[in-house]
Design a protein around this motif. Sequence first.
Motif, PDB file in Angstrom:
ATOM      1  N   SER A 269       0.809  -1.225   0.000  1.00 29.67           N
ATOM      2  CA  SER A 269       0.000   0.000   0.000  1.00 29.67           C
ATOM      3  C   SER A 269       0.835   1.265   0.000  1.00 29.67           C
ATOM      4  CB  SER A 269      -0.937   0.008   1.217  1.00 29.67           C
ATOM      5  OG  SER A 269      -0.191   0.051   2.419  1.00 29.67           O
ATOM      6  N   LEU A 270       2.133   1.146   0.311  1.00 27.83           N
ATOM      7  CA  LEU A 270       2.993   2.333   0.385  1.00 27.83           C
ATOM      8  C   LEU A 270       4.031   2.376  -0.729  1.00 27.83           C
ATOM      9  CD1 LEU A 270       3.705   2.443   4.234  1.00 27.83           C
ATOM     10  CD2 LEU A 270       1.901   3.610   2.975  1.00 27.83           C
ATOM     11  N   SER A 271       4.009   1.389  -1.630  1.00 30.53           N
ATOM     12  CA  SER A 271       5.033   1.319  -2.671  1.00 30.53           C
ATOM     13  C   SER A 271       5.010   2.528  -3.595  1.00 30.53           C
ATOM     14  CB  SER A 271       4.862   0.041  -3.496  1.00 30.53           C
ATOM     15  OG  SER A 271       3.576  -0.007  -4.083  1.00 30.53           O
ATOM     16  N   SER A 272       3.836   3.191  -3.702  1.00 32.16           N
ATOM     17  CA  SER A 272       3.737   4.373  -4.563  1.00 32.16           C
ATOM     18  C   SER A 272       4.498   5.562  -3.999  1.00 32.16           C
ATOM     19  CB  SER A 272       2.268   4.752  -4.769  1.00 32.16           C
ATOM     20  OG  SER A 272       1.649   5.058  -3.533  1.00 32.16           O
ATOM     21  N   LEU A 273       4.935   5.485  -2.734  1.00 32.31           N
ATOM     22  CA  LEU A 273       5.645   6.597  -2.103  1.00 32.31           C
ATOM     23  C   LEU A 273       7.148   6.541  -2.341  1.00 32.31           C
ATOM     24  CD1 LEU A 273       3.810   6.783   1.355  1.00 32.31           C
ATOM     25  CD2 LEU A 273       3.254   7.951  -0.791  1.00 32.31           C
TER      26      LEU A 273
ATOM     27  N   VAL B 298      -0.120  11.021  -1.568  1.00 32.13           N
ATOM     28  CA  VAL B 298       0.396  10.652  -0.255  1.00 32.13           C
ATOM     29  C   VAL B 298      -0.755  10.373   0.706  1.00 32.13           C
ATOM     30  CG1 VAL B 298       1.744  11.431   1.731  1.00 32.13           C
ATOM     31  CG2 VAL B 298       2.535  11.944  -0.582  1.00 32.13           C
ATOM     32  N   CYS B 299      -1.752  11.254   0.699  1.00 34.94           N
ATOM     33  CA  CYS B 299      -2.916  11.075   1.578  1.00 34.94           C
ATOM     34  C   CYS B 299      -3.651   9.776   1.269  1.00 34.94           C
ATOM     35  CB  CYS B 299      -3.866  12.269   1.449  1.00 34.94           C
ATOM     36  SG  CYS B 299      -3.208  13.813   2.114  1.00 34.94           S
ATOM     37  N   LYS B 300      -3.800   9.473  -0.016  1.00 37.57           N
ATOM     38  CA  LYS B 300      -4.502   8.262  -0.416  1.00 37.57           C
ATOM     39  C   LYS B 300      -3.747   7.023   0.036  1.00 37.57           C
ATOM     40  CE  LYS B 300      -6.402   5.901  -4.482  1.00 37.57           C
ATOM     41  NZ  LYS B 300      -6.572   5.941  -5.965  1.00 37.57           N
ATOM     42  N   ALA B 301      -2.414   7.040  -0.093  1.00 38.13           N
ATOM     43  CA  ALA B 301      -1.606   5.878   0.272  1.00 38.13           C
ATOM     44  C   ALA B 301      -1.560   5.668   1.781  1.00 38.13           C
ATOM     45  CB  ALA B 301      -0.195   6.038  -0.277  1.00 38.13           C
ATOM     46  N   CYS B 302      -1.562   6.758   2.543  1.00 39.05           N
ATOM     47  CA  CYS B 302      -1.391   6.665   3.992  1.00 39.05           C
ATOM     48  C   CYS B 302      -2.702   6.705   4.768  1.00 39.05           C
ATOM     49  CB  CYS B 302      -0.484   7.801   4.483  1.00 39.05           C
ATOM     50  SG  CYS B 302       1.160   7.815   3.746  1.00 39.05           S
TER      51      CYS B 302
ATOM     52  N   ARG C  57      -3.385   6.647   8.785  1.00 39.84           N
ATOM     53  CA  ARG C  57      -3.560   7.944   9.448  1.00 39.84           C
ATOM     54  C   ARG C  57      -4.959   8.138  10.020  1.00 39.84           C
ATOM     55  NH1 ARG C  57      -0.873  12.259   5.170  1.00 39.84           N
ATOM     56  NH2 ARG C  57       1.344  11.793   5.548  1.00 39.84           N
ATOM     57  N   SER C  58      -5.978   7.535   9.376  1.00 41.96           N
ATOM     58  CA  SER C  58      -7.370   7.817   9.743  1.00 41.96           C
ATOM     59  C   SER C  58      -7.838   7.089  10.988  1.00 41.96           C
ATOM     60  CB  SER C  58      -8.291   7.442   8.566  1.00 41.96           C
ATOM     61  OG  SER C  58      -8.153   6.060   8.248  1.00 41.96           O
TER      62      SER C  58
END
Length: 425
Positions: free
Chosen positions: A198-202, A289-293, A297-298
């Motif tokens: 889920s974080l590979s796009s970062l 970034v918001c979408k990936a995290c 974060r939520s």
Amino acid sequence: MDRKKSKLSGAQFSENRKDEEEKREKDKDGVLAQGTKQSRIATDAHIRLEKHGLTSRSEIETAVLRPQNDSLPISERDELLPQADICSLHTISASSVHSNTQRAKPPDEICFLNLIGRCQMGKICDKVHSSMPYKWQIWSNNKWRRLPNYVNIEKDYCNPAKTQHACASPVDFHTMTCGSADVRRISVGLCNVSAIYSLSSLSTKWVWYWEESGSIWKEFTSLAGETQSSSMTSAELERRYLNNETVVAFTAGDNLYGLNFQDMIQTNMITRTQRLVRRRPAFISKEQVCKACDKYRSSDPPNIPASLPNYWDHCLLPAEGYERIRLNTASLQYSMVHSLFNRTMARCNILSIDRIQNVVLWTFFSVQRDNMKTRAKKNIDGKLLFHGTSSKYVDAICRDNIDLSRGPDRQAEKPNCVRNSDKET
């Protein structure tokens, strides 16, 4: 008397000669030590400049000759450099920026756990805390400070047609300087986030471009059916660049090309036409970034059951859903799964093995396993089973488990229907 004086003079001459030889040896050792030190500084500078993202290796070799001390201080947390201070840096010489004092190495990676709100180290974390997976910093007053508007700097840097970020104090992308002060770009560690689904796009994805004409730059891509289809892709160029290759040969249509990584020039081997080549990152926006995290974060971290495997990464447990983590080929888990799979599928080529971390499914599995042990009044040996299915059903299975009453092609029809299985998912 004359004989005694002669013996004394001979002894003094021998002693003086010995002193001169010892001094000559010390001077020689000093020169060797200095040469070793300069070599070490040059090597450290080479590594640091590559981390800065210089696109030309010839620029790196030139920059290595500059007197620098790469032992920089550990950050006292990242600080913002005001715009007014940037203007004043134009009058600071490079020699005054880098002092000769011994300093510790500064953080050169962004903390990806802080990005998802899971870093528990706080101020003692040895990585830079940032809300974005990249940051631009400037060396000022013996520490790295955050440049204002670094997201806009990143956006310009991702554009291969631009060689600088135009503002009151331009940032030069070739020399990685702002005035006479050094500038650097840092990002999250590739090995940290690229393995996390889920974080590979970062993670920074480097893209290779060639100059067609003027401000028109084209990415190296291999398009099937195109008359000028290239045999070289951007990903393959990046792999060879990181492998320290010097020249790469490839074809595009009927033409043969050679790309020199040191000069960053592409040459047509028939017509001898030369074109510039650039290596730039793909831009990552705040929305991405918001979408990936968001799933981290939520919500607060979930309660960790005592039965959770100790080899799971407890920082990567979303409150809902699952995390998919790519296993390192050198890990014991990878070796175990690889060996088990090859017992019955030895002719298959394993591309990758991922570990699924789903707290809800693991808790459900643990309860069912304990119930079976209680009823049987003895320990029960678990079995690791392999289940083949279409790639389009992988997400539903990782999220909701395998429905053993359905075939491989019907797993996603009722994703909320969960059945007991002693397969670890």
